[in-house]
Design a protein around this motif. Structure first.
Motif, PDB file in Angstrom:
ATOM      1  N   UNK A 442       0.839  -1.201   0.000  1.00 22.69           N
ATOM      2  CA  UNK A 442       0.000   0.000   0.000  1.00 22.69           C
ATOM      3  C   UNK A 442       0.870   1.246   0.000  1.00 22.69           C
ATOM      4  N   UNK A 443       1.944   1.214   0.795  1.00 25.42           N
ATOM      5  CA  UNK A 443       2.836   2.372   0.829  1.00 25.42           C
ATOM      6  C   UNK A 443       3.423   2.610  -0.561  1.00 25.42           C
ATOM      7  N   UNK A 444       3.852   1.533  -1.208  1.00 23.71           N
ATOM      8  CA  UNK A 444       4.441   1.654  -2.540  1.00 23.71           C
ATOM      9  C   UNK A 444       3.411   2.208  -3.525  1.00 23.71           C
ATOM     10  N   UNK A 445       2.204   1.650  -3.429  1.00 25.11           N
ATOM     11  CA  UNK A 445       1.130   2.049  -4.339  1.00 25.11           C
ATOM     12  C   UNK A 445       0.818   3.536  -4.214  1.00 25.11           C
ATOM     13  N   UNK A 446       0.771   4.032  -2.984  1.00 28.03           N
ATOM     14  CA  UNK A 446       0.379   5.431  -2.819  1.00 28.03           C
ATOM     15  C   UNK A 446       1.545   6.388  -2.971  1.00 28.03           C
ATOM     16  N   UNK A 447       2.765   5.886  -2.798  1.00 25.14           N
ATOM     17  CA  UNK A 447       3.910   6.713  -3.183  1.00 25.14           C
ATOM     18  C   UNK A 447       3.842   6.951  -4.687  1.00 25.14           C
ATOM     19  N   UNK A 448       3.493   5.893  -5.399  1.00 24.16           N
ATOM     20  CA  UNK A 448       3.345   6.020  -6.847  1.00 24.16           C
ATOM     21  C   UNK A 448       2.213   6.995  -7.176  1.00 24.16           C
ATOM     22  N   UNK A 449       1.066   6.830  -6.496  1.00 22.40           N
ATOM     23  CA  UNK A 449      -0.085   7.676  -6.806  1.00 22.40           C
ATOM     24  C   UNK A 449       0.235   9.140  -6.541  1.00 22.40           C
ATOM     25  N   UNK A 450       0.813   9.421  -5.370  1.00 25.57           N
ATOM     26  CA  UNK A 450       1.125  10.812  -5.068  1.00 25.57           C
ATOM     27  C   UNK A 450       2.295  11.284  -5.919  1.00 25.57           C
ATOM     28  N   UNK A 451       3.316  10.447  -5.981  1.00 28.70           N
ATOM     29  CA  UNK A 451       4.530  10.839  -6.690  1.00 28.70           C
ATOM     30  C   UNK A 451       4.284  11.165  -8.143  1.00 28.70           C
ATOM     31  N   UNK A 452       3.471  10.349  -8.829  1.00 29.37           N
ATOM     32  CA  UNK A 452       3.335  10.599 -10.262  1.00 29.37           C
ATOM     33  C   UNK A 452       2.291  11.670 -10.567  1.00 29.37           C
ATOM     34  N   UNK A 453       1.387  11.976  -9.636  1.00 27.56           N
ATOM     35  CA  UNK A 453       0.434  13.055  -9.920  1.00 27.56           C
ATOM     36  C   UNK A 453       0.952  14.401  -9.435  1.00 27.56           C
ATOM     37  N   UNK A 454       1.491  14.433  -8.233  1.00 23.86           N
ATOM     38  CA  UNK A 454       1.763  15.740  -7.628  1.00 23.86           C
ATOM     39  C   UNK A 454       3.218  16.169  -7.707  1.00 23.86           C
ATOM     40  N   UNK A 455       4.143  15.223  -7.975  1.00 21.76           N
ATOM     41  CA  UNK A 455       5.546  15.629  -7.954  1.00 21.76           C
ATOM     42  C   UNK A 455       6.182  15.378  -9.314  1.00 21.76           C
ATOM     43  N   UNK A 456       7.426  15.730  -9.401  1.00 26.61           N
ATOM     44  CA  UNK A 456       8.151  15.536 -10.652  1.00 26.61           C
ATOM     45  C   UNK A 456       7.739  16.574 -11.691  1.00 26.61           C
ATOM     46  N   UNK A 457       8.184  16.378 -12.923  1.00 25.71           N
ATOM     47  CA  UNK A 457       7.835  17.341 -13.970  1.00 25.71           C
ATOM     48  C   UNK A 457       6.423  17.100 -14.503  1.00 25.71           C
ATOM     49  N   UNK A 458       5.797  18.148 -15.027  1.00 25.40           N
ATOM     50  CA  UNK A 458       4.473  17.994 -15.640  1.00 25.40           C
ATOM     51  C   UNK A 458       4.634  17.196 -16.923  1.00 25.40           C
ATOM     52  N   UNK A 459       3.748  16.207 -17.126  1.00 24.42           N
ATOM     53  CA  UNK A 459       3.925  15.349 -18.281  1.00 24.42           C
ATOM     54  C   UNK A 459       2.904  15.620 -19.393  1.00 24.42           C
ATOM     55  N   UNK A 460       2.117  16.689 -19.261  1.00 24.43           N
ATOM     56  CA  UNK A 460       1.189  17.034 -20.337  1.00 24.43           C
ATOM     57  C   UNK A 460       0.896  18.533 -20.240  1.00 24.43           C
ATOM     58  N   UNK A 461       0.426  19.130 -21.333  1.00 29.01           N
ATOM     59  CA  UNK A 461       0.116  20.568 -21.293  1.00 29.01           C
ATOM     60  C   UNK A 461      -0.935  20.882 -20.236  1.00 29.01           C
ATOM     61  N   UNK A 462      -1.922  19.984 -20.067  1.00 25.93           N
ATOM     62  CA  UNK A 462      -2.966  20.225 -19.075  1.00 25.93           C
ATOM     63  C   UNK A 462      -2.364  20.286 -17.679  1.00 25.93           C
ATOM     64  N   UNK A 463      -1.382  19.424 -17.418  1.00 27.12           N
ATOM     65  CA  UNK A 463      -0.744  19.424 -16.107  1.00 27.12           C
ATOM     66  C   UNK A 463       0.064  20.694 -15.900  1.00 27.12           C
ATOM     67  N   UNK A 464       0.592  21.217 -16.987  1.00 17.70           N
ATOM     68  CA  UNK A 464       1.406  22.428 -16.885  1.00 17.70           C
ATOM     69  C   UNK A 464       0.533  23.638 -16.552  1.00 17.70           C
ATOM     70  N   UNK A 465      -0.728  23.602 -17.008  1.00 14.68           N
ATOM     71  CA  UNK A 465      -1.586  24.781 -16.833  1.00 14.68           C
ATOM     72  C   UNK A 465      -2.652  24.601 -15.756  1.00 14.68           C
ATOM     73  N   UNK A 466      -2.604  23.490 -15.024  1.00 16.81           N
ATOM     74  CA  UNK A 466      -3.639  23.242 -14.017  1.00 16.81           C
ATOM     75  C   UNK A 466      -3.659  24.349 -12.973  1.00 16.81           C
ATOM     76  N   UNK A 467      -4.866  24.595 -12.436  1.00 16.02           N
ATOM     77  CA  UNK A 467      -5.003  25.608 -11.377  1.00 16.02           C
ATOM     78  C   UNK A 467      -5.536  24.948 -10.123  1.00 16.02           C
ATOM     79  N   UNK A 468      -5.402  25.656  -8.999  1.00 15.07           N
ATOM     80  CA  UNK A 468      -5.953  25.153  -7.742  1.00 15.07           C
ATOM     81  C   UNK A 468      -7.461  24.991  -7.876  1.00 15.07           C
ATOM     82  N   UNK A 469      -7.998  23.969  -7.217  1.00 15.16           N
ATOM     83  CA  UNK A 469      -9.436  23.723  -7.248  1.00 15.16           C
ATOM     84  C   UNK A 469     -10.176  24.888  -6.591  1.00 15.16           C
TER      85      UNK A 469
END
Lengths: 673, 312
Positions: A442-469
């Motif tokens: 579970x720890x590995x799974x959610x490190x992946x979930x958080x890590x690939x959505x919220x951290x690292x470089x943006x991987x699409x134009x939509x991610x680059x332009x996203x705004x706060x909810x």
């Protein structure tokens, strides 16, 4: 006012909200507001009402006499019901708030209808866990299935969702059929549909075994235990995210409620193999659920698979509790159920939070694919922070609430292993090992979930332009994050409350589970844990590294930001970072055997899917026949009639006057006679 | 021992391992060099490295956020807390009121979680690969640690670490096949947790434990490195506390304290020596073969459990 009357008021309020929202379907902005506000307010009242019972209030059963042979409509709220009602209402209060801005996403697609089904869905869940008559239970159970079905297929334009809804409908009804059979067997033996009579039923052992198996698998399908979980990761993500939060957070818990109600409350846990069966299915669900979650790249499906895992953990606790009750070990019974219920409560809130978080992401990104996200923590800081709290809780990182309930599950296993029962001595430590593997996955799974959505470089134009909810959505996520922290650090307060519920089920006398800031599994000699102290020390000890830096003169060195990550001297590109699908690759190759079941299940699943296609095609091919034989003649008749009736309408006012006089004359004659 | 002296002992333990951790790592570096027939660095080289790193400018990558910044500090704090709970120089758990054995196992998961997450957050390839490797190893090693300790807890009848240590130290649990096998399994798990061969080359940057470190520099790197040295000593001391607690003091006295510190350092040194022997005489294994090796240790832990069952 009695808590149960208050609760019926809540249900009434939900219904009003539902109907108002339906009638305002044309004015979507108002419909959103009305459905969200009434749902939220009703749920807050519900929390209060359940709180009254949880904090020691007594609730009299409310009996509404019915004219039918199935008995009266009886509502009753014991501490188990109150516990579930409390989490249903608390979570739905927050999701209602969240839904107000969130439903804007769906404008033009019948937001009012969504509000209608949403409010009815909440009401039906409350009714399911408080009703005390099997006939009405099934009625409300069905209402819950139907309302949630319509929410699952809310985005009908996607064929995937309709298919998911169909599968859900099919599985849910298979489950309902089994539950219905279980209740009918009760009825045959007691001649009543009232739960109070079920409770006192004198049944032979084979009958009890049969009822248990029917109820366990019937409710188990709804709970999503492996291998009946196939509908869950399809249906839960298909619904709008605030509904997904309710589906995964609380609806599947009503199935756990059903299992506990029938097998522990009515049947007194029977033989010890019942508990072992529940425990085994729990362990399999936990391990396989989390491994499937790990390789998922759709963020909402990942969360849905993780619900399968957590249902497994809850069932593991329940199983230990059932063994304890069946073998006259009330301490073990209480401890197992305490662990199960604590995890049930915790999971509702952290999974609710994670689904709302994923909803915010989808709201801004318009995709659920984690490979296309990345770096969102910088652009959606509050969503990211709240999501991180959920991730820490679901990964059982101390001192968060997920850790506390898993700790209690371990303690239940330990108590079982040190008891005198041979079967427990052998299996409890092995199940503890399964739980620890699950936790690491579970720890590995959610490190992946958080890590690939919220951290690292943006991987699409939509991610680059996203705004706060929008602020309201952020506030509702923060509220859930606060609840999670409270459930973890407030363990010394929460544990006795849940312990009372567990003790009432295992018919144990009140047992101590907390003293001061510490919690313990009924005896301090076995183990103690103090989440608040742990949190204070963890934060306090941060001073030491800070001091080291200060003493060694590190603060003068300064820092430089805005450089690319090191790539052995090459130019850095965003593709160089590790994405969601490459993160889980070593697990796929190391634990290949865990994914065998997936392949095995695929066949029947495809069969069901093709069945859905076949039924659709039969209906489609039936359409012309119906058209030729029914619709066409009807159409022609109407046309013919219309042609002739037209002759009456000549457009001359005098003719119309004549009609009126003629009508009057006919009426007069009829009146005289 | 009363509460306040236990609290002081706990703080002392944290300070002791904090100061001794770089020394132990230096010791294993020296041993390694000797076995390679090199002259090698001084045993105090790690202290010099750390103090120099703290005073270096920190370079932070574009993608790194606050998780990346806070991780080194959290790792050290979590390991210090664990050092306060584990009985090292006494047979009692100084901060036993915070948590038991299971809490300690989960406290080891906390730094791992944040190190992996910061590896992903840095956006670095090595960071990401190191993160996923670290997590895979945790999936394989955690069950070994849990089962080995679970058997000891069952023998002691409690999961409170202090009570287990007291029982083992006072001879309440005899050394027999179950304990020996558990010890073997845990020692193996500790060996992997310390980031030693066969899966890790502690002096190469792109490897397991060092992978997520590749984006760190300056004072963050110093604190994180120190935290990892600390983690190695803490896992060794957990091993010593549960399986070999002799020499620890049962009641508070100054000579007892000095003796206990001396014995603890000696035992840890011996463990490091054995680890170095293994580390430098073993071939490296391809990373994806890790599971074939860890199954052996899990098997040992299982056997220990079977022996425990059969003896009652």
């Amino acid at each position: 006012m009695d808590p149960i009357q208050l609760l019926l008021f809540v249900v009434a309020l939900d219904c009003i909200g539902a109907i108002a929202s339906l009638f305002l379907n044309g004015r979507e902005d108002i419909a959103r507001l009305i459905s969200g506000v009434t749902g939220g307010v009703a749920s807050l009242v519900g929390v209060f009402s359940a709180g009254l019972v949880l904090f020691g209030g007594v609730s009299q059963p409310l009996i509404i006499p019915g004219p039918n042979p199935f008995g009266s409509l009886i509502f009753q709220m014991d501490s188990l019901s109150a516990c579930i009602v409390c989490i249903i209402c608390l979570l739905s209060a927050v999701t209602s708030l969240f839904s107000i801005p969130y439903l804007k996403e769906y404008s033009g697609r019948g937001v009012g209808t969504a509000g209608f089904f949403y409010n009815l869905f909440i009401a039906s869940m409350i009714l399911v866990v408080t009703v005390a008559n099997a006939f009405y239970f099934l009625l409300f159970w069905e209402l819950m299935t139907l309302t949630s079905y319509f929410l699952v297929i809310f985005e009908q334009d996607k064929e995937e969702n309709v298919k998911a809804g169909y599968l859900y409908m099919l599985m849910a009804h298979a489950g309902t059929a089994l539950i219905m059979l279980a209740f009918i067997i009760f009825f045959i033996n007691t001649g009543s549909f009232n739960f109070s009579d079920f409770h006192q039923a004198q049944l032979s052992l084979p009958t009890r075994n049969l009822i248990f198996l029917l109820a366990f698998f019937g409710f188990g399908i709804k709970a999503g235990i492996v291998p009946f979980h196939i509908w869950l990761p399809r249906a839960h993500p298909a619904a709008p995210s605030h509904v997904s939060a309710l589906l995964s957070g609380v609806m599947i818990k009503t199935a756990i409620y059903g299992i506990i109600r029938v097998s522990i409350d009515f049947l007194g846990s029977g033989s010890s193999w019942w508990g072992i069966l529940v425990l085994t299915f729990g362990a399999i669900s936990a391990l396989l659920g989390v491994s499937y979650a790990l390789v998922e790249r759709d963020i909402k499906r990942l969360l849905a698979y993780s619900s399968v895992e957590n249902i497994g953990i809850i069932l593991m606790g329940t199983g230990v509790g059932m063994i304890g009750i069946a073998t006259q070990h009330p301490v073990l019974g209480t401890l197992g159920l305490l662990a199960a219920l604590y995890h049930l409560v915790n999971h509702a809130f952290f999974k609710g939070l994670l689904f709302l978080g994923s909803g915010s992401i989808v709201y801004r990104m318009q995709t659920k694919n984690m490979n296309a996200m990345g770096g969102l923590a910088g652009r959606m800081p509050w969503t990211g922070l709240a999501f991180l709290f959920g991730v820490l809780a679901v990964s059982a990182i101390p001192p968060f609430n997920g850790f506390v309930s898993e700790w209690f599950t371990f303690q239940a296993f330990f108590t079982a292993a040190s008891s005198t029962l041979l079967v427990c001595k052998i299996f409890a430590p092995l199940f503890a090992v399964v739980l620890s593997i699950t936790g690491a996955f579970a720890a590995m799974c959610f490190i992946k979930a958080y890590g690939s959505t919220f951290t690292g470089p943006a991987r699409s134009p939509a991610a680059r332009e996203a705004q706060e909810a929008p602020p309201v959505m952020v506030i509702s996520m923060v509220v859930l994050a606060v609840i999670i922290v409270a459930l973890g650090l407030g363990a010394p307060v929460v544990t006795p409350l849940i312990g009372n519920v567990a003790a009432s089920l295992s018919s144990a006398t009140q047992m101590n589970t907390a003293v001061g800031a510490q919690v313990f599994p009924l005896s301090t000699a076995q183990a103690v844990l103090s989440p608040p102290l742990m949190a204070i020390l963890l934060v306090g000890l941060l001073i030491i590294p800070i001091l080291i830096v200060a003493i060694l003169g590190g603060s003068r060195a300064g820092q430089r930001r805005g450089v690319d990550p090191w790539t052995c001297g090459y130019v850095y590109t965003d593709q160089m970072s590790v994405s969601a699908s490459s993160f889980d690759q070593p697990v796929l190759s190391t634990f290949r055997f865990l994914f065998i079941l997936r392949v095995l299940i695929k066949k029947p699943l495809d069969a069901i899917a093709s069945l859905s296609g076949r039924i659709t095609s039969i209906i489609l091919s039936a359409e012309p026949i119906i058209e030729n034989m029914v619709t066409r003649p009807l159409e022609r008749a109407v046309e013919y009639l219309g042609e002739h009736i037209r002759m009456l309408q000549m457009g001359d006012i005098r003719i119309y006057c004549l009609y009126i006089i003629l009508t009057l004359a006919i009426l007069l004659i009829a009146g005289i006679r | 021992m009363n509460m306040s002296s236990l609290v002081w002992i706990g703080l002392f333990q944290a300070l002791l391992v904090l100061l001794a951790a770089p020394l132990f790592s230096g010791f294993s570096r020296v041993l390694r060099a000797k076995m390679h027939s090199r002259r090698g660095p001084s045993i105090f080289q790690n202290y010099r490295d750390l103090s120099k790193l703290v005073r270096r400018q920190e370079v932070i990558s574009d993608q790194a956020g606050w998780i990346f910044r806070i991780t080194p500090y959290l790792v050290m704090a979590a390991m210090l807390l664990t050092a306060m709970i584990i009985p090292m120089i006494t047979v009692q758990s100084p901060f036993g009121m915070v948590g038991d054995m299971i809490a300690v196992i989960y406290l080891f998961a906390l730094p791992r979680f944040f190190i992996s997450l910061s590896g992903l957050e840095s956006g670095s390839t090595f960071g990401g690969i190191g993160a996923r490797r670290e997590m895979l190893v945790s999936v394989l090693v955690e069950p070994i640690i849990l089962l080995a300790l679970f058997v000891m807890a069952l023998l002691a009848g409690t999961t409170n670490l202090g009570d287990i240590t007291t029982k083992v130290a006072s001879g309440g649990i005899p050394y027999y096949s179950a304990v020996w096998l558990g010890m073997l399994a845990f020692a193996f798990a500790a060996f992997i947790e310390m980031g030693k061969l066969p899966f890790d080359l502690s002096e190469a940057e792109q490897e397991l434990q060092e992978g997520p470190l590749s984006e760190y520099s300056g004072r963050s790197l110093a604190i994180l490195k120190w935290g990892i040295y600390l983690k190695q000593v803490v896992i060794v001391s957990l091993f010593l506390a549960v399986f070999l607690p002799f020499g620890s003091m049962a009641s508070l006295s100054l000579p007892g304290l000095i003796l206990a510190i001396f014995v603890f350092l000696l035992k840890a040194t011996l463990f490091y020596f054995l680890v170095a022997l293994f580390e430098n005489t073993m071939a490296r294994v391809q990373f994806l073969k890790v599971s074939t090796v860890t199954w052996v240790a899990l098997g040992a832990a299982m056997l220990s459990f079977v022996f425990y069952l059969s003896s009652f």
